[in-house]
Write a protein that holds these residues in place. Structure first.
Motif, PDB file in Angstrom:
ATOM      1  N   ALA A 149     -12.098   6.163  11.711  1.00 51.28           N
ATOM      2  CA  ALA A 149     -12.216   6.002  10.788  1.00 51.28           C
ATOM      3  C   ALA A 149     -11.719   5.847   9.700  1.00 51.28           C
ATOM      4  N   PHE A 150     -12.257   7.628   9.146  1.00 52.06           N
ATOM      5  CA  PHE A 150     -11.388   8.572   8.013  1.00 52.06           C
ATOM      6  C   PHE A 150      -9.936   9.020   7.914  1.00 52.06           C
ATOM      7  N   GLY A 151      -9.522   8.628   9.547  1.00 53.51           N
ATOM      8  CA  GLY A 151      -8.207   8.445   9.917  1.00 53.51           C
ATOM      9  C   GLY A 151      -7.502   7.186   9.130  1.00 53.51           C
ATOM     10  N   LEU A 152      -7.831   6.214   9.187  1.00 53.20           N
ATOM     11  CA  LEU A 152      -7.369   4.374   9.367  1.00 53.20           C
ATOM     12  C   LEU A 152      -7.985   4.253   7.965  1.00 53.20           C
ATOM     13  N   CYS A 153      -9.091   5.268   6.883  1.00 49.31           N
ATOM     14  CA  CYS A 153      -9.273   4.939   6.201  1.00 49.31           C
ATOM     15  C   CYS A 153      -8.065   4.849   5.038  1.00 49.31           C
ATOM     16  N   LEU A 348     -10.159  -3.630   7.010  1.00 44.52           N
ATOM     17  CA  LEU A 348      -9.565  -3.194   5.875  1.00 44.52           C
ATOM     18  C   LEU A 348      -8.123  -3.437   6.257  1.00 44.52           C
ATOM     19  N   LEU A 349      -7.773  -3.214   7.586  1.00 45.34           N
ATOM     20  CA  LEU A 349      -7.445  -2.921   7.921  1.00 45.34           C
ATOM     21  C   LEU A 349      -5.764  -4.147   8.352  1.00 45.34           C
ATOM     22  N   PRO A 350      -6.061  -5.298   8.668  1.00 45.77           N
ATOM     23  CA  PRO A 350      -5.435  -6.441   8.263  1.00 45.77           C
ATOM     24  C   PRO A 350      -4.191  -5.853   6.233  1.00 45.77           C
ATOM     25  N   LEU A 354      -0.770   0.438   8.367  1.00 50.45           N
ATOM     26  CA  LEU A 354      -0.978   0.365   9.348  1.00 50.45           C
ATOM     27  C   LEU A 354      -0.462  -1.143   9.808  1.00 50.45           C
ATOM     28  N   ARG A 355      -0.986  -1.871   9.952  1.00 51.54           N
ATOM     29  CA  ARG A 355      -0.393  -3.097  10.244  1.00 51.54           C
ATOM     30  C   ARG A 355       0.139  -3.731  10.565  1.00 51.54           C
ATOM     31  N   ASP A 356       1.502  -2.948   9.580  1.00 48.77           N
ATOM     32  CA  ASP A 356       2.619  -3.706   9.932  1.00 48.77           C
ATOM     33  C   ASP A 356       3.476  -3.412  11.611  1.00 48.77           C
ATOM     34  N   LEU A 357       2.792  -1.681  12.121  1.00 51.27           N
ATOM     35  CA  LEU A 357       3.340  -1.871  13.317  1.00 51.27           C
ATOM     36  C   LEU A 357       2.796  -2.853  14.169  1.00 51.27           C
TER      37      LEU A 357
END
Length: 466
Positions: A149-153, A348-350, A354-357
């Motif tokens: 969660a921290f890394g993807l914040c 929130l990721l979309p 990083l969603r571009d990966l």
């Protein structure tokens, strides 16, 4: 609310000090790969820029060559009256921590070193936060869920999404300082926090606030840290930065923006809401939340709208504090599933870089990108070149690069001065500085520069006597 409470906090409680470090290490490795692959590919597809990756690349190259940090690209927005070849970057921001990258860049003189270093700094902070969760939270899966969660914040993703910045060094420093605070290692916490003023001038205030928190547990160390943070801020802002500045001023104290404190709150509220969302509001239940106030204060009161929203890199320093405060709140008895922050990060990721990966177009080269690579190959090593914003960081390793900006070919106030560049390589669709690319190309052709390449809007010109 614990944020406003003067009650002495509970002593650190180590739930699992002997648990294996494999889970935090694996979590950190996953985040490292994600950030490194994204950053390198984004650079490869010309998603990075002269502002700011090119500027920092020139700064690190200066350190590698045992020079004080300076940037030819930064001259494009230098104060009026500046007439040098490279702008002294210690007049812009105080970031001597960048010197740590000098030896690495000397061994591997490529701009990608900065992007990999930033990914590594984020990964180190993920390991630190994961270990803190593992030690202080009872659930065996907390290290992985909180660490991911921290890394993807969103705050850290925005850091990777916009080039490289010195505040990447503050992320592991804050994580280490907060973890030491959670563990009750007050001297270690003070030592880590004392390094923050070397990252950027505004972080001295955060150091001072950290000292105030430590005074409740280690009076002498906390008082010393508080005094050091306040003194370093005054010294750097009032003495060091003006001493380096060509005009003798710290430019960020008087920015040319007319917005007031009470303007822009729909945008400012998005930043606050996103910060609360990743911890489901539990950040406010820890005294560590006080560490958020210095950064939030200067950003939300600034007249510059670029500082208000959740975009860009300015929120990265808030993330390790918020997650350390979350761990503190949970160990104090706050009730929340340990995987809830990870679910929020995934929701929130979309909307994050990083969603571009997972986007096919991210891995496909466009005709414009191929034309840009062909144009860059035409520029010889060691020359003086003006490059547009998206092309500049691809040349800083092997040439003296300025930005395609008005005045780069000749100076109205110095008509006798020879043009500071011999080559121009530009993408006509680059929008920064506004209108500069078209104006410079037109001026070059008026002066008789030779157009030796043009493809898909990417142009290369050479000075006739170059």
């Amino acid at each position: 609310m614990a944020l406003l409470s003067a009650r002495r906090p509970v002593l650190p409680r180590a739930v699992g000090p002997r648990r294996s470090r494999a889970a935090p290490a694996l979590t950190s490795a996953v985040v490292l790969v994600l950030y490194a692959v994204y950053s390198l590919r984004e650079h490869r597809r010309f998603g990075t820029s002269g502002y700011d990756l090119g500027i920092f690349a020139q700064a690190v190259r200066s350190y590698a060559e045992l020079r004080t940090p300076a940037s030819e690209i930064r001259t494009a927005t230098a104060p009026p009256g500046f007439d040098g070849d490279a702008y002294p970057l210690l007049a812009d921001h105080f970031h001597p921590v960048l010197a740590l990258l000098g030896p690495l860049y000397r061994l591997f003189p490529h701009v990608e070193v900065l992007l990999l270093a930033q990914s590594g700094l984020v990964a180190v902070s993920v390991y630190v936060i994961s270990r803190a969760a593992q030690r202080h939270l009872p659930h065996p899966g907390a290290a992985v869920s909180v660490g991911l969660a921290f890394g993807l914040c969103w705050g850290l993703q925005q850091l990777a999404g916009f080039d490289f910045h010195e505040v990447a060094f503050a992320v592991p420093l804050l994580a280490l300082a907060c973890r030491a605070h959670l563990d009750g290692r007050w001297r270690a916490a003070a030592c880590w926090a004392a390094c923050l003023p070397l990252v950027k001038e505004d972080l001295g205030v955060t150091t001072a606030v950290f000292g105030l928190l430590l005074m409740r547990h280690h009076r002498r160390g906390g008082a010393a840290l508080c005094a050091f943070g306040a003194a370093s801020t005054v010294l750097v802002v009032c003495v060091v930065l003006p001493a380096w500045a060509p005009d003798g001023r710290y430019g960020y104290l008087n920015q040319p923006h007319a917005q007031g404190v009470f303007e822009g709150w729909p945008v400012k509220s998005l930043t606050l809401a996103a910060l609360l969302a990743v911890t489901l509001g539990l950040v406010l239940r820890s005294p560590l939340a006080w560490l958020l106030l210095p950064t939030l204060a200067w950003r939300l009161t600034s007249p510059n709208p670029a500082y208000w929203g959740p975009e860009l890199h300015y929120s990265a320093v808030l993330v390790p504090v918020a997650f350390a405060a979350l761990i503190d709140a949970l160990r104090r008895g706050a009730r929340m599933p340990h995987f809830a922050p990870l679910l929020v990060a995934l929701v929130l990721l979309p909307g994050q870089p990083l969603r571009d990966l997972a986007t096919p177009g991210f891995w496909e080269d466009s005709p414009r990108q191929g034309a840009a690579r062909a144009a860059l190959r035409l520029v010889p090593d060691g020359v003086r070149v003006a490059a547009s914003n998206s092309l500049a960081p691809h040349l800083t390793d092997r040439a003296r690069v300025r930005l395609v900006a008005r005045g780069v070919l000749d100076r109205p106030d110095r008509p006798d001065r020879v043009a500071p560049v011999d080559w121009i390589v530009a993408d006509t669709r680059d929008l920064f500085p506004a209108g500069a690319v078209g104006a410079v190309l037109h001026r070059a052709e008026v002066l008789g520069w030779h157009r030796i390449h043009e493809e898909h809007g990417v142009v290369v010109l050479r000075r006739p006597d170059g």
